[in-house]
Structure formats: structure tokens, C-alpha cells
Design an enzyme around this catalytic site. Structure first.
Site, PDB file in Angstrom:
ATOM      1  N   ASP A  69     -46.295 -30.067  30.873  1.00  0.00           N
ATOM      2  CA  ASP A  69     -46.375 -31.076  29.825  1.00  0.00           C
ATOM      3  C   ASP A  69     -45.062 -31.832  29.694  1.00  0.00           C
ATOM      4  O   ASP A  69     -44.046 -31.447  30.270  1.00  0.00           O
ATOM      5  CB  ASP A  69     -46.765 -30.448  28.480  1.00  0.00           C
ATOM      6  CG  ASP A  69     -46.126 -29.070  28.234  1.00  0.00           C
ATOM      7  OD1 ASP A  69     -45.042 -28.813  28.799  1.00  0.00           O
ATOM      8  OD2 ASP A  69     -46.711 -28.265  27.499  1.00  0.00           O
ATOM      9  N   ASN A 138     -49.602 -20.441  17.437  1.00  0.00           N
ATOM     10  CA  ASN A 138     -50.970 -20.818  17.036  1.00  0.00           C
ATOM     11  C   ASN A 138     -51.964 -20.646  18.170  1.00  0.00           C
ATOM     12  O   ASN A 138     -53.107 -21.086  18.065  1.00  0.00           O
ATOM     13  CB  ASN A 138     -50.995 -22.267  16.530  1.00  0.00           C
ATOM     14  CG  ASN A 138     -50.680 -23.277  17.629  1.00  0.00           C
ATOM     15  OD1 ASN A 138     -50.341 -22.901  18.761  1.00  0.00           O
ATOM     16  ND2 ASN A 138     -50.763 -24.551  17.296  1.00  0.00           N
ATOM     17  N   HIS A 140     -51.663 -21.942  21.278  1.00  0.00           N
ATOM     18  CA  HIS A 140     -51.753 -22.999  22.289  1.00  0.00           C
ATOM     19  C   HIS A 140     -51.173 -22.515  23.615  1.00  0.00           C
ATOM     20  O   HIS A 140     -50.303 -21.647  23.654  1.00  0.00           O
ATOM     21  CB  HIS A 140     -51.091 -24.302  21.809  1.00  0.00           C
ATOM     22  CG  HIS A 140     -49.600 -24.324  21.768  1.00  0.00           C
ATOM     23  ND1 HIS A 140     -48.884 -25.072  20.839  1.00  0.00           N
ATOM     24  CD2 HIS A 140     -48.638 -23.725  22.537  1.00  0.00           C
ATOM     25  CE1 HIS A 140     -47.593 -24.929  21.056  1.00  0.00           C
ATOM     26  NE2 HIS A 140     -47.418 -24.114  22.076  1.00  0.00           N
ATOM     27  N   GLU A 145     -53.609 -27.665  21.595  1.00  0.00           N
ATOM     28  CA  GLU A 145     -53.591 -27.113  20.245  1.00  0.00           C
ATOM     29  C   GLU A 145     -54.991 -26.632  19.857  1.00  0.00           C
ATOM     30  O   GLU A 145     -55.979 -26.992  20.512  1.00  0.00           O
ATOM     31  CB  GLU A 145     -53.114 -28.184  19.258  1.00  0.00           C
ATOM     32  CG  GLU A 145     -51.744 -28.790  19.584  1.00  0.00           C
ATOM     33  CD  GLU A 145     -50.559 -27.853  19.321  1.00  0.00           C
ATOM     34  OE1 GLU A 145     -50.755 -26.612  19.268  1.00  0.00           O
ATOM     35  OE2 GLU A 145     -49.435 -28.348  19.183  1.00  0.00           O
TER      36      GLU A 145
HETATM   37  C1  F6R Z   1     -44.022 -25.332  27.348  1.00  0.00           C
HETATM   38  C2  F6R Z   1     -45.342 -25.239  26.724  1.00  0.00           C
HETATM   39  C3  F6R Z   1     -45.603 -24.474  25.477  1.00  0.00           C
HETATM   40  C4  F6R Z   1     -44.752 -23.218  25.294  1.00  0.00           C
HETATM   41  C5  F6R Z   1     -45.072 -22.533  23.976  1.00  0.00           C
HETATM   42  C6  F6R Z   1     -44.188 -21.324  23.732  1.00  0.00           C
HETATM   43  O1  F6R Z   1     -44.073 -26.120  28.536  1.00  0.00           O
HETATM   44  O2  F6R Z   1     -46.228 -25.836  27.230  1.00  0.00           O
HETATM   45  O3  F6R Z   1     -46.958 -24.110  25.433  1.00  0.00           O
HETATM   46  O4  F6R Z   1     -44.976 -22.341  26.361  1.00  0.00           O
HETATM   47  O5  F6R Z   1     -44.930 -23.446  22.931  1.00  0.00           O
HETATM   48  O6  F6R Z   1     -42.876 -21.750  23.578  1.00  0.00           O
HETATM   49  P1  F6R Z   1     -41.674 -20.685  23.555  1.00  0.00           P
HETATM   50  O7  F6R Z   1     -41.685 -20.036  24.898  1.00  0.00           O
HETATM   51  O8  F6R Z   1     -40.437 -21.521  23.358  1.00  0.00           O
HETATM   52  O9  F6R Z   1     -41.970 -19.752  22.446  1.00  0.00           O
END
Ligand code: F6R
Length: 265
Positions: A69, A138, A140, A145
């Protein structure tokens, strides 16, 4: 879904890195296609892979990579862009060709057109061999989301309030966090041949329990991974703390390790 509960970040990093190493060595001079995540969860594994590159001759020179992303509105050079993050935290430490590390263009005039182009590019490259994922509190994965279609493709998405709050730690103020991103879809991610998801900490515990043991539903997008045959989940004790079947996962690992003689510690 194979669930591995680890004692600490080092053990988790070794297990995730083992998966990358296997894929990269198997692909040889053809080169593996890696799916890379940003955020804090993959960082110990990325550090371990950099160490193996420097000290054990693990080469990524033939590989290519696609990011999950990118924030809409952030140019590649912005210090919080994911284009930059992956270079600062992984790519600059290994020998992969910088031009072969591809991410959506967050500044494209039409994010929907850019998203479709990006999605097609993954397919044209032959798909992802191994995708690493983190998970949001959450539920995702990437920026899918709650409410995302389980069949979704790469597309522009609006970040949930909780994601903006979670990610504001990287920005000076909460208002600086972009509110939109281009994200691979759940259907896109599900096409990766293998997936490894890693998470740590109590704030991921409910998302992990739902992902592994809840009903498959857009309410918890990571539950889409239950439909994939090759998923490994590497979690610490805190992130595993709400898994009802934790004892079974530990038991399974003991038996498998005993029979293969591998052991992960
Ligand atoms: C990152 C992404 C997100 C993260 C998620 C967890 O490219 O797509 O889905 O993997 O938000 O983030 P952290 O690892 O910082 O807790």
C-alpha cells in the site's frame, strides 16, 4: 493456518526470515517475487534478513518486490511514504535492485486508475511468491478496513479513524496523517502463493483471535486469510493471549518440530 506462538521478537524474526530465505533460495537466479509490508511488525524480520545478507551470503539480487500500500498524496520521497519507509528499513540493507521494488504512486492524478494498473502489474509479474503482513488492531490487512469486500482488488481506500490514530505516532500531528491510501485488496493479497503474518502486543490480541478463530466476515478483514491454504501466523504471547485454541497450536508445534527435528528456538 499455522499459528506459531513465540517467546520473543528474535524468535519470531528468525521464523519469518526462514520463510523468506527458503523462497529466495528456491527461486535461485529466476528471482522470487516478494510482497512487502511496512509498519513496525515486520521490522525484526527485515533486520534479520539484512543480517543474513551481510553475514550469510543471502542474496536478493534476482528478486523483485511489491508493496502492499501507499498513502494517497505523499510523494515517493516524503519521509512517511511507504516507498521511503521500505527503503530506509529494508531495501537499502540488501542487494535487491531498487527499481525492482514497486509501490503504488500516491500522487497519481487518478488513484483508481493507478490502483488498477498496480494490481495488473502484480499479475503480469507472475504474482507474489511470499507475502509478509502485519495486522491492524481493527483487523485490517494492508489498508483493507472493516467492511472491505473479501474479493476486493487494489483500490483507493479511506482509512478508519482507529488506523489514523494508530499511525499518527509516525507523524507530527494527527492532522498530518493522510486519510486515504491505495491498498492491495483482500482478493489481491489472497493470490500470493504463501503468506506470513506477524504481530506482537496486547493491542493485536483481539484481531488475532478473530482472524484465526472468528467467522469469516468483512467485519474482521484478516479473516479472509482463513480461505488461503498456505498461511503462517507468528505471534508473541501477548498477541496470542485471546486465542481459545492456543494450547492446541503449541501442542501442534511440539509434535511437528519433534517429527521434523527442526525446532525453531
Ligand atoms: C503496512 C500495512 C498495515 C500494517 C498494520 C500494522 O503496509 O499495510 O496493514 O501492517 O497497520 O501496523 P504495525 O505493524 O505498525 O502495527
Amino acid at each position: 493456518m499455522e499459528i506459531i506462538i513465540v517467546a520473543d521478537a528474535d524468535e519470531g524474526a528468525r521464523i519469518v526470515a526462514d520463510q523468506f530465505e527458503q523462497i529466495v533460495r528456491e527461486a535461485g537466479s529466476t528471482g522470487a517475487t516478494l510482497g512487502l509490508a511496512t509498519g513496525s511488525s515486520p521490522l525484526p524480520a527485515y533486520r534479520e534478513l539484512i543480517r543474513r545478507h551481510r553475514h550469510e551470503g543471502l542474496s536478493f539480487a534476482a528478486c523483485r518486490a511489491f508493496l502492499l500500500d501507499e498513502y494517497v498524496g505523499l510523494p515517493a520521497g516524503h519521509e512517511q511514504s511507504y516507498h521511503r519507509f521500505i527503503r530506509d528499513n529494508f531495501v537499502s540493507g540488501i542487494d535487491i535492485d531498487d527499481a525492482a521494488v514497486i509501490s503504488p504512486d500516491g500522487t497519481a492524478d487518478d488513484p483508481a486508475v493507478e490502483a488498477a494498473r498496480y494490481d495488473a502489474g502484480i499479475g503480469a509479474a507472475g504474482g507474489v511468491d511470499l507475502q509478509i503482513l502485519g495486522i491492524g488492531s481493527n483487523g485490517h490487512i494492508a489498508f483493507n478496513e472493516p467492511g472491505s469486500s473479501l474479493a476486493s482488488r487494489t483500490r483507493p481506500v479511506v482509512l478508519a479513524e482507529s488506523t489514523i490514530a494508530d499511525n499518527s505516532r509516525y507523524f507530527e500531528t494527527r492532522e498530518d496523517v493522510p486519510v486515504q491510501a491505495i491498498s492491495q485488496g483482500l482478493g489481491t493479497i489472497g493470490e500470493a502463493r504463501r503468506i506470513v503474518l506477524t504481530a506482537s502486543g496486547q493491542n493485536k490480541a483481539e484481531a488475532i483471535a478473530q482472524m484465526a478463530e472468528g467467522a469469516v466476515s468483512a467485519r474482521w478483514p484478516a479473516t479472509s486469510l482463513q480461505l488461503h491454504p498456505e498461511v503462517t501466523v507468528v505471534v508473541d504471547e501477548a498477541a496470542a493471549s485471546r486465542l481459545e485454541l492456543a494450547d492446541y497450536y503449541r501442542h501442534t508445534r511440539r509434535i511437528v518440530d519433534h517429527h521434523t527435528g527442526t525446532g525453531h528456538s
